[in-house]
Structure formats: C-alpha cells, structure tokens
Design a protein around this motif. Structure first.
Motif, PDB file in Angstrom:
ATOM      1  N   GLU A  28      -3.669 -20.443   8.936  1.00 29.72           N
ATOM      2  CA  GLU A  28      -3.532 -20.087   8.605  1.00 29.72           C
ATOM      3  C   GLU A  28      -4.464 -19.676   7.749  1.00 29.72           C
ATOM      4  OE1 GLU A  28      -4.249 -24.012   6.122  1.00 29.72           O
ATOM      5  OE2 GLU A  28      -2.609 -24.954   7.188  1.00 29.72           O
ATOM      6  N   LYS A  29      -5.724 -18.944   8.611  1.00 32.48           N
ATOM      7  CA  LYS A  29      -6.959 -17.603   8.442  1.00 32.48           C
ATOM      8  C   LYS A  29      -6.218 -16.564   8.525  1.00 32.48           C
ATOM      9  CE  LYS A  29     -11.244 -16.718  10.540  1.00 32.48           C
ATOM     10  NZ  LYS A  29     -12.077 -16.507  12.096  1.00 32.48           N
ATOM     11  N   MET A  30      -6.689 -15.717   7.115  1.00 34.39           N
ATOM     12  CA  MET A  30      -6.343 -14.448   7.426  1.00 34.39           C
ATOM     13  C   MET A  30      -7.327 -13.741   8.436  1.00 34.39           C
ATOM     14  SD  MET A  30      -4.281 -14.521   5.356  1.00 34.39           S
ATOM     15  CE  MET A  30      -3.798 -13.267   4.468  1.00 34.39           C
ATOM     16  N   ILE A  31      -6.503 -12.677   9.020  1.00 29.53           N
ATOM     17  CA  ILE A  31      -7.218 -11.766  10.054  1.00 29.53           C
ATOM     18  C   ILE A  31      -7.727 -10.893   9.705  1.00 29.53           C
ATOM     19  CG2 ILE A  31      -7.461 -11.201  12.271  1.00 29.53           C
ATOM     20  CD1 ILE A  31      -5.200 -13.065  12.751  1.00 29.53           C
ATOM     21  N   SER A  32      -7.949  -9.781   9.348  1.00 30.68           N
ATOM     22  CA  SER A  32      -8.806  -8.468   8.802  1.00 30.68           C
ATOM     23  C   SER A  32      -7.866  -7.416   9.131  1.00 30.68           C
ATOM     24  CB  SER A  32      -9.892  -7.791   9.510  1.00 30.68           C
ATOM     25  OG  SER A  32     -10.824  -7.917  10.608  1.00 30.68           O
ATOM     26  N   THR A  75      -1.888  -2.650   6.506  1.00 35.30           N
ATOM     27  CA  THR A  75      -2.995  -2.403   5.253  1.00 35.30           C
ATOM     28  C   THR A  75      -3.990  -3.669   4.360  1.00 35.30           C
ATOM     29  OG1 THR A  75      -1.101  -2.183   3.898  1.00 35.30           O
ATOM     30  CG2 THR A  75      -0.950  -0.301   4.902  1.00 35.30           C
ATOM     31  N   LYS A  76      -3.588  -4.576   5.377  1.00 30.99           N
ATOM     32  CA  LYS A  76      -4.383  -5.799   4.557  1.00 30.99           C
ATOM     33  C   LYS A  76      -4.471  -6.970   5.439  1.00 30.99           C
ATOM     34  CE  LYS A  76      -0.104  -8.068   2.844  1.00 30.99           C
ATOM     35  NZ  LYS A  76       1.026  -8.198   1.990  1.00 30.99           N
ATOM     36  N   PRO A  77      -5.132  -7.919   5.128  1.00 32.37           N
ATOM     37  CA  PRO A  77      -4.803  -8.707   6.247  1.00 32.37           C
ATOM     38  C   PRO A  77      -4.104  -9.830   6.168  1.00 32.37           C
ATOM     39  CG  PRO A  77      -7.148  -8.733   4.866  1.00 32.37           C
ATOM     40  CD  PRO A  77      -6.637  -8.288   3.784  1.00 32.37           C
ATOM     41  N   MET A  78      -3.753 -10.453   7.067  1.00 31.51           N
ATOM     42  CA  MET A  78      -2.773 -11.436   7.310  1.00 31.51           C
ATOM     43  C   MET A  78      -3.111 -11.891   8.614  1.00 31.51           C
ATOM     44  SD  MET A  78       0.318  -8.898   9.318  1.00 31.51           S
ATOM     45  CE  MET A  78       0.211  -7.878   7.926  1.00 31.51           C
ATOM     46  N   THR A  79      -2.558 -13.787   8.364  1.00 33.99           N
ATOM     47  CA  THR A  79      -2.207 -14.988   9.024  1.00 33.99           C
ATOM     48  C   THR A  79      -1.314 -14.025  10.155  1.00 33.99           C
ATOM     49  OG1 THR A  79      -0.312 -15.621   8.556  1.00 33.99           O
ATOM     50  CG2 THR A  79      -2.423 -16.438   7.247  1.00 33.99           C
TER      51      THR A  79
END
Length: 516
Positions: A28-32, A75-79
C-alpha cells in the motif's frame, strides 16, 4: 511452462506474522516517481544482459521506445500494484511466454489461511469459465446457488464489465510470438487468479449474469463447509496414503494434492487393448522413468496398435522428462534438441540454483556447488557464428527396444505450451503423429526457457522472470512465431464444454472405427 502465477501465490503465504504484516503494508506504500523509473531501467538492463533472444519478436528500436514511453507516463508516485499495471504490458510486448513480471499479492498469516480454509471455496472459484469472443460464460456451477445455469454469460463482476477485465488482463501476459490460441485458453482457466492478484481475496462477489436475455444480480459468498466432514475426509485420505501400493502409485503417476488428481494416466479403451490413451497433465511430479517404462511395457505386451497422446492444457515442465518419453515414441535414432543459445559463457550461472529450495536441499547444493558451477561454465561454448551455446539433449539417441511403433494421434490446444510444444514439434516435424485439436499455445520453433532467472526490482519489489536458454527442437518451420498446427482442426464449442463432450477424442475414435 507451469502456471507461475500459482507458484508465486503459493509461495507468498509461507511467511511469519510480522513479515506478513510488513509486506502487506508495503503493497500500500506509495513509491516515488524517481524510484519507479529506476525499476524500469533495472528491469530492461537485466533483460538486455541475460536474455538470449530478447528481440526475437520485437525490434530493439520498438522495445527501446516502449520502455522510454513507459518512463514518460510515470509522473507521480504510485503503489507497486499500480506500477505492475503499467509495466506488465511492456514486458508482455516482448512476446515471449516465459518472460513475465509478477505483482505483490496480499500475504496471509497462518491464522488467516486457517480461517479461509474453514470458510470453504472463494466466490470466484465456485465457477468454471470459458471465454469466447471477449465474453465470459459459466460452463460449470459449483456454488450453492443452482439457479445459475451453465451457458450463462457473466456481464459484470463487482461493478466492472468482464469484457473490460478480459481486455486488461490479456495485456499483462503473452504467448510466444503471434500465437492465436493461448490467451483465451489461459484466461478461461485462470481468470480468478488474475482478478485476485489485482483485487485481493474477496469475501463476496457481486455478479450480473445474463441468461436468455434476462439479467440477474447475484451475490456469491464463500461456500460454507462442514468442518466435521472435511476433517473426516482428511483423516481417510491420510489412512489411504499409508498404504504402500497407493504411495507407489502416487509417486509414479505424479499425484497433485491441490487438485487431487494424477498427473500421468494410461488407459485402454478396447477389450483387446488395441487402443491406448496416454494423458499427461504436465511434465513434472513423480517418478516418470518408472511410469513410462511400465506403460510402454504394457502396450508392447498387449500389442497395442494405436496410441492417443493427450497434451491438451499441458503447461510443460522438465526437459529430461520429454526427452525420455520421446525414446518410446520416435521411429529411429534422433536428436531431440538443437544447441541452446545463451548470452555468454557465464550467463547460465545466474539461474535459479538456490532460489526457493528447502534448507536441507540448499545445504546439499552448497556442497556440490564447486562441481556444479565449473560444469555449467565449461559446458557453454562459442560457435563460429559468434554466439554462445549450452548443450542439453543434443546428442543422437536411440529409441527404446519397446518403443511404440503403431499409429499415433496427438491432442493439442492453446494450453499446450513450453515442453509440451517442444515434444510436439519433434513429433510433427518427424511426421511421427497425426495432430488433432487447435494450434498449440507454444511456438513450433522453440521458446526461451530452460534455466530460469528471477530478480526482484529494488523499489517496487515486483519479480521479473525469464529464461536463459533458447530451447528448440531439431525441426523448424518457416512460419515463425506460431504454434504446432493440427492436421485436423477441431475446437470445442461452448455447448461442448457445457455438456462435457470431447469432440476431438470422438473424432479420433470414429476415424479408428472407419479405418478398421
């Protein structure tokens, strides 16, 4: 190629409670954005370094463009799950069935596994599906709701159109080359796996069914099971397993405890044993030497005239097993495989030598490593074409003294891939057998598999997996990137599947009656 999604799902639950909790939190963590792009570069670097035929079905320019385009869309962080949805179609564009990338499934603690085991069967697994023309149908209903008739179309699953789900999932895996049969076959049998990998285990599923132009909204929950009956069944199974004869049977025929079926089966369908059917679900599990020897001794003793080899939905397995089986099928001295092209003198040392081995097996592997690694190194040689090759099953072999010499039919379909396609290309190329069914899911001219390489992407923790060897038979077709085509095309209809008919087998048996 065995169903590797099942393997990874099985392995994913064998962890401790703290590890389970941490892994689920990571999913569930957002990755840069920076780290995701680094994982894209990492995966392509590994492929370029170790994959022996990366540009077999796609040009370098096209694949470079796809990886560059992928990075431009981040273009943005995602799981990691969101990242998997983006990178998997690019890996699939390589068009090699053994080259895949896996998402992080939800891990289960022992307590959770026990709870699900008591609950019974999941709401997706209670149905058997068939996909035709991007539509999904129920062909068997194992749920407690018997109002859902076989042949019912599944329109919506949890507010998502099944047609959209099918189109999405078929971009995330591939066959070898330009095959026309594998994806439909794979998704029909394993739709629930792809859905669960994306959405996790569901306590209930809301379906919208369509039958005779009538729509029906239905919620299917986990099926309830009688724990006493289940315990009693397990007790009886253990008692049965203690029998030495049953243990031997399970070993030679390859018993699969998950499906409670035997992997290899031989039966005779005429009183005089003139016709034998050899069904092999996959080339793994059990002592195949003993099984094939016993089987062909029987056919030799009984004077069997016709052998029907059923390789439908066989996902492959061990190279040594199919090479051994071929000694009973070939009609003379043969060379089973060409030399396997590899990237370099040392690339084979990157394979899964220690991966996923039990502790005891790892100890043994450590002890023989000083012999294993030099053997792999010196067995790899460079040819005049400038490429490196690894030799396995490439020496001339003689057939068995009891090799089958009668008429042979082979049943194939889109689920016949990897090793089952490799033995089929030998049988087809040598003209040894008559093929019935549909184009195999595996390619005639070989596949990149054999020793497999697995690497975890450093930031998203997705696993990328691909072969290190080009495995191909001694025969070749000019139609590259397609499977083994049948001599008689027969594809079961939806009605055949629902009624449990086997039109391919029926056609062969009818031909035998006509010929006799």
């Amino acid at each position: 190629m065995k169903n590797t999604f099942l393997v990874f799902l099985a392995l994913s639950v064998l962890t401790g409670c703290n590890s389970v909790r941490n892994k689920n939190l990571f999913s569930e963590k957002m990755i840069s954005e920076k780290n995701l792009k680094a994982d894209v570069d990492y995966s392509y670097k590994k492929l370029r370094k170790l994959h022996p035929k990366l540009y077999w079905y796609i040009s370098k320019e096209s694949l470079d463009y796809k990886f560059d385009s992928l990075k431009s869309t981040i273009t943005k962080p995602m799981t990691s799950v969101e990242f998997y949805a983006k990178i998997s179609p690019v890996i699939a564009a390589i068009k090699q069935g053994h080259t895949t990338i896996y998402p992080l499934p939800r891990h289960l603690s022992k307590k959770e596994r026990d709870a699900y085991a008591k609950k019974g069967i999941g709401p997706l697994s209670q149905f058997e599906f068939d996909i035709q023309n991007d539509k999904m149908y129920v062909i068997k209903n194992n749920s407690q709701n018997k109002s859902i008739k076989p042949g019912t179309e599944v329109l919506i699953i949890n507010n998502k159109n099944t047609s959209d789900l099918i189109k999405t999932y078929t971009t995330r895996f591939t066959a070898d080359g330009f095959n026309q049969t594998f994806k439909r076959n794979e998704l029909s049998r394993n739709f629930s796996i792809y859905y669960t990998l994306e959405n996790g285990i569901q306590d209930s599923i809301q379906y919208v069914f369509k039958h005779n132009d009538t729509l029906k909204n239905t919620v299917i929950k986990w099926s309830e099971t009688d724990s006493l009956k289940t315990a009693d069944k397990q007790r009886k199974k253990k008692e049965k397993t203690r029998n030495k004869a049953e243990k031997s049977k399970k070993n030679t025929r390859g018993y699969d405890p998950l499906t409670e079926t035997y992997n290899r089966n031989l039966r005779f369908i005429e009183k005089d044993s003139s016709v034998a059917i050899l069904k092999i679900n996959e080339f793994s599990l059990g002592d195949y030497y003993e099984f094939y020897n016993e089987s062909f001794v029987k056919m030799h003793r009984y004077g069997t005239k016709t052998l029907i080899l059923d390789l439908r939905d066989n996902p492959g397995g061990r190279l040594d097993e199919i090479a051994y089986l071929y000694t009973y099928l070939a009609d003379g001295t043969f060379i089973f495989m060409d030399d396997s092209q590899v990237v370099s003198k040392t690339s084979m040392l990157s394979g899964e030598y220690f991966r996923d081995s039990p502790f005891g097996i790892k100890i043994v592997k450590v002890l023989i490593a000083p012999v294993y690694y030099p053997y792999m190194f010196f067995k790899t040689h460079k040819k005049s074409d400038g490429n490196y090759y690894f030799s396995v099953e490439t020496k001339p072999e003689s057939t068995s003294p009891i090799a089958f010499g009668g008429t042979m039919y082979v049943l194939i379909n889109g689920g016949s891939i990897s090793a089952s396609s490799l033995i089929s290309s030998n049988l087809k190329g040598s003209g040894r057998a008559f093929f019935v069914g549909e184009e195999t899911g595996g390619a005639f001219n070989g596949t990149v598999a054999g020793k497999m390489y697995v690497s975890k992407l450093p930031h998203s923790k997705l696993n990328i997996r691909f072969g290190l060897m080009v495995n191909s038979s001694n025969y070749e077709t000019i139609v590259d990137g397609r499977g083994i085509f049948p001599d008689k095309v027969i594809i079961p209809t939806l009605e055949d599947r629902i009624e449990g008919r086997d039109p391919e087998m029926e056609w062969i048996l009818q031909q035998l009656k006509v010929n006799n």
